[in-house]
Write a protein that holds these residues in place. Sequence first.
Motif, PDB file in Angstrom:
ATOM      1  N   ASP A  61       0.190   9.750   9.458  1.00  0.00           N
ATOM      2  CA  ASP A  61      -0.193  11.006   8.908  1.00  0.00           C
ATOM      3  C   ASP A  61      -1.106  10.613   7.838  1.00  0.00           C
ATOM      4  OD1 ASP A  61       1.635  10.959   6.799  1.00  0.00           O
ATOM      5  OD2 ASP A  61       3.154  11.961   8.061  1.00  0.00           O
ATOM      6  N   GLY A  62      -1.722  11.946   7.179  1.00  0.00           N
ATOM      7  CA  GLY A  62      -2.670  11.772   5.983  1.00  0.00           C
ATOM      8  C   GLY A  62      -1.791  11.224   4.841  1.00  0.00           C
ATOM      9  N   ALA A  63      -0.703  11.695   4.544  1.00  0.00           N
ATOM     10  CA  ALA A  63       0.107  11.297   3.305  1.00  0.00           C
ATOM     11  C   ALA A  63       0.364   9.839   3.226  1.00  0.00           C
ATOM     12  CB  ALA A  63       1.168  12.277   3.162  1.00  0.00           C
ATOM     13  N   GLU A  64       0.766   9.226   4.618  1.00  0.00           N
ATOM     14  CA  GLU A  64       1.091   8.112   4.564  1.00  0.00           C
ATOM     15  C   GLU A  64      -0.061   7.099   4.367  1.00  0.00           C
ATOM     16  OE1 GLU A  64       3.118   4.915   8.032  1.00  0.00           O
ATOM     17  OE2 GLU A  64       3.031   6.961   8.507  1.00  0.00           O
ATOM     18  N   GLY A  65      -1.210   7.706   5.047  1.00  0.00           N
ATOM     19  CA  GLY A  65      -2.510   6.992   5.069  1.00  0.00           C
ATOM     20  C   GLY A  65      -3.041   6.624   3.474  1.00  0.00           C
ATOM     21  N   VAL A  66      -2.765   7.735   2.633  1.00  0.00           N
ATOM     22  CA  VAL A  66      -3.213   7.709   1.299  1.00  0.00           C
ATOM     23  C   VAL A  66      -2.462   6.739   0.666  1.00  0.00           C
ATOM     24  CG1 VAL A  66      -3.277   9.010  -0.733  1.00  0.00           C
ATOM     25  CG2 VAL A  66      -4.181  10.143   1.355  1.00  0.00           C
ATOM     26  N   GLU A  67      -1.047   6.536   0.887  1.00  0.00           N
ATOM     27  CA  GLU A  67      -0.267   5.637   0.385  1.00  0.00           C
ATOM     28  C   GLU A  67      -0.609   4.273   0.710  1.00  0.00           C
ATOM     29  OE1 GLU A  67       1.968   6.142  -2.039  1.00  0.00           O
ATOM     30  OE2 GLU A  67       1.057   8.176  -2.132  1.00  0.00           O
ATOM     31  N   ILE A  68      -1.087   4.282   1.831  1.00  0.00           N
ATOM     32  CA  ILE A  68      -1.466   2.676   2.572  1.00  0.00           C
ATOM     33  C   ILE A  68      -2.655   2.357   1.683  1.00  0.00           C
ATOM     34  CG2 ILE A  68      -2.327   1.510   4.477  1.00  0.00           C
ATOM     35  CD1 ILE A  68      -0.044   2.749   6.085  1.00  0.00           C
ATOM     36  N   PHE A  69      -3.516   3.441   1.567  1.00  0.00           N
ATOM     37  CA  PHE A  69      -4.623   3.045   1.062  1.00  0.00           C
ATOM     38  C   PHE A  69      -4.699   2.602  -0.417  1.00  0.00           C
ATOM     39  CE2 PHE A  69      -8.868   4.012  -1.051  1.00  0.00           C
ATOM     40  CZ  PHE A  69      -9.815   3.625  -0.016  1.00  0.00           C
ATOM     41  N   LYS A  70      -3.705   3.407  -1.269  1.00  0.00           N
ATOM     42  CA  LYS A  70      -3.479   2.714  -2.564  1.00  0.00           C
ATOM     43  C   LYS A  70      -2.621   1.652  -2.570  1.00  0.00           C
ATOM     44  CE  LYS A  70      -2.160   7.620  -4.247  1.00  0.00           C
ATOM     45  NZ  LYS A  70      -1.169   8.293  -4.720  1.00  0.00           N
ATOM     46  N   ALA A  71      -1.870   1.234  -1.607  1.00  0.00           N
ATOM     47  CA  ALA A  71      -1.412  -0.250  -1.571  1.00  0.00           C
ATOM     48  C   ALA A  71      -2.451  -1.308  -1.280  1.00  0.00           C
ATOM     49  CB  ALA A  71      -0.281  -0.149  -0.565  1.00  0.00           C
ATOM     50  N   HIS A  72      -3.615  -1.072  -0.875  1.00  0.00           N
ATOM     51  CA  HIS A  72      -4.372  -2.043  -0.575  1.00  0.00           C
ATOM     52  C   HIS A  72      -5.935  -1.674  -1.309  1.00  0.00           C
ATOM     53  CE1 HIS A  72      -2.036  -3.981   2.738  1.00  0.00           C
ATOM     54  NE2 HIS A  72      -1.667  -2.551   2.684  1.00  0.00           N
ATOM     55  N   PRO A  73      -6.007  -1.725  -2.551  1.00  0.00           N
ATOM     56  CA  PRO A  73      -7.462  -1.251  -3.360  1.00  0.00           C
ATOM     57  C   PRO A  73      -8.183  -2.172  -2.937  1.00  0.00           C
ATOM     58  CG  PRO A  73      -5.572  -2.382  -5.011  1.00  0.00           C
ATOM     59  CD  PRO A  73      -4.900  -2.071  -3.415  1.00  0.00           C
ATOM     60  N   GLY A  74      -9.474  -1.702  -2.781  1.00  0.00           N
ATOM     61  CA  GLY A  74     -10.651  -2.518  -2.584  1.00  0.00           C
ATOM     62  C   GLY A  74     -10.709  -3.201  -1.301  1.00  0.00           C
ATOM     63  N   GLU A  75      -9.602  -3.382  -0.354  1.00  0.00           N
ATOM     64  CA  GLU A  75      -9.437  -4.103   0.751  1.00  0.00           C
ATOM     65  C   GLU A  75     -10.266  -3.383   1.975  1.00  0.00           C
ATOM     66  OE1 GLU A  75      -5.691  -5.912   3.475  1.00  0.00           O
ATOM     67  OE2 GLU A  75      -5.481  -5.613   1.269  1.00  0.00           O
ATOM     68  N   ILE A  76      -9.749  -2.013   2.107  1.00  0.00           N
ATOM     69  CA  ILE A  76     -10.422  -1.222   3.271  1.00  0.00           C
ATOM     70  C   ILE A  76     -11.735  -0.911   3.270  1.00  0.00           C
ATOM     71  CG2 ILE A  76      -9.922   0.984   4.383  1.00  0.00           C
ATOM     72  CD1 ILE A  76      -6.882   0.746   3.314  1.00  0.00           C
ATOM     73  N   ARG A  77     -12.348  -1.335   4.387  1.00  0.00           N
ATOM     74  CA  ARG A  77     -14.017  -0.980   4.528  1.00  0.00           C
ATOM     75  C   ARG A  77     -14.214   0.325   5.054  1.00  0.00           C
ATOM     76  NH1 ARG A  77     -16.749  -4.969   7.689  1.00  0.00           N
ATOM     77  NH2 ARG A  77     -18.440  -3.814   7.198  1.00  0.00           N
ATOM     78  N   CYS A  78     -13.351   0.721   6.004  1.00  0.00           N
ATOM     79  CA  CYS A  78     -13.521   2.028   6.560  1.00  0.00           C
ATOM     80  C   CYS A  78     -12.037   2.817   6.981  1.00  0.00           C
ATOM     81  CB  CYS A  78     -14.640   2.028   7.741  1.00  0.00           C
ATOM     82  SG  CYS A  78     -13.980   1.259   9.210  1.00  0.00           S
ATOM     83  N   VAL A  79     -12.188   4.209   7.287  1.00  0.00           N
ATOM     84  CA  VAL A  79     -10.988   4.818   7.661  1.00  0.00           C
ATOM     85  C   VAL A  79     -11.463   5.652   8.789  1.00  0.00           C
ATOM     86  CG1 VAL A  79      -9.152   6.556   6.974  1.00  0.00           C
ATOM     87  CG2 VAL A  79     -10.194   5.066   5.213  1.00  0.00           C
ATOM     88  N   ILE A  80     -10.399   5.772   9.775  1.00  0.00           N
ATOM     89  CA  ILE A  80     -10.967   6.591  10.838  1.00  0.00           C
ATOM     90  C   ILE A  80      -9.441   7.546  10.893  1.00  0.00           C
ATOM     91  CG2 ILE A  80     -10.800   6.659  13.647  1.00  0.00           C
ATOM     92  CD1 ILE A  80     -11.802   3.475  11.855  1.00  0.00           C
ATOM     93  N   CYS A  81      -9.734   8.958  10.905  1.00  0.00           N
ATOM     94  CA  CYS A  81      -8.654   9.526  10.630  1.00  0.00           C
ATOM     95  C   CYS A  81      -8.720  10.835  11.555  1.00  0.00           C
ATOM     96  CB  CYS A  81      -8.913  10.250   9.182  1.00  0.00           C
ATOM     97  SG  CYS A  81      -7.668  11.264   8.643  1.00  0.00           S
ATOM     98  N   ASP A  82      -7.711  11.233  12.255  1.00  0.00           N
ATOM     99  CA  ASP A  82      -7.485  12.226  12.848  1.00  0.00           C
ATOM    100  C   ASP A  82      -7.663  13.607  12.279  1.00  0.00           C
ATOM    101  OD1 ASP A  82      -6.801  13.736  15.342  1.00  0.00           O
ATOM    102  OD2 ASP A  82      -4.674  13.739  14.893  1.00  0.00           O
TER     103      ASP A  82
END
Length: 164
Positions: A61-82
Amino acid sequence: MFRVFFPLTLEEVIRQPEKPKEVSAVAGNGTALVIDDEPQVRELTAIMISRLGFTVLEAGDGAEGVEIFKAHPGEIRCVICDLSMPRMDGWETLSALRKLSPGIPVILAGGYDQASVMTGEHAEWPQAFLGKPYGFQDLRETIGRAVPKEAENRAEAEGSDIQS
């Protein structure tokens, strides 16, 4: 039951040649984050993205996605979100991600008509909308549009500067 009647014509129908879609090549390096509350959709999307060469992180879900995003700063190139999820919907998730990283490419996905989804007042807008159900080619083309080639070259250059 209903019937459709088309007028008959003896004239040849001239079809316009299809223009090939211009899609930037998707360089499969880096990490993509897939956020979807439906496990089957999330897993299938993750498999397709990994076939493009990305490392994939998944969130339910979105809340979990934001937490994962915070845990991987600068690493994620793109997000596909429902678009429709419990706790945080796609629009709320998009806004939260952009507060953390203003330039992050985000693709919103949903089983709705693009015209109805991409209307209204929103603080942030995605790079693209992906209508469900979608296949590998649709996903590949949408990522190609959302993550421009220039950004890939810039990311590679920044990575080489760090290693020097």
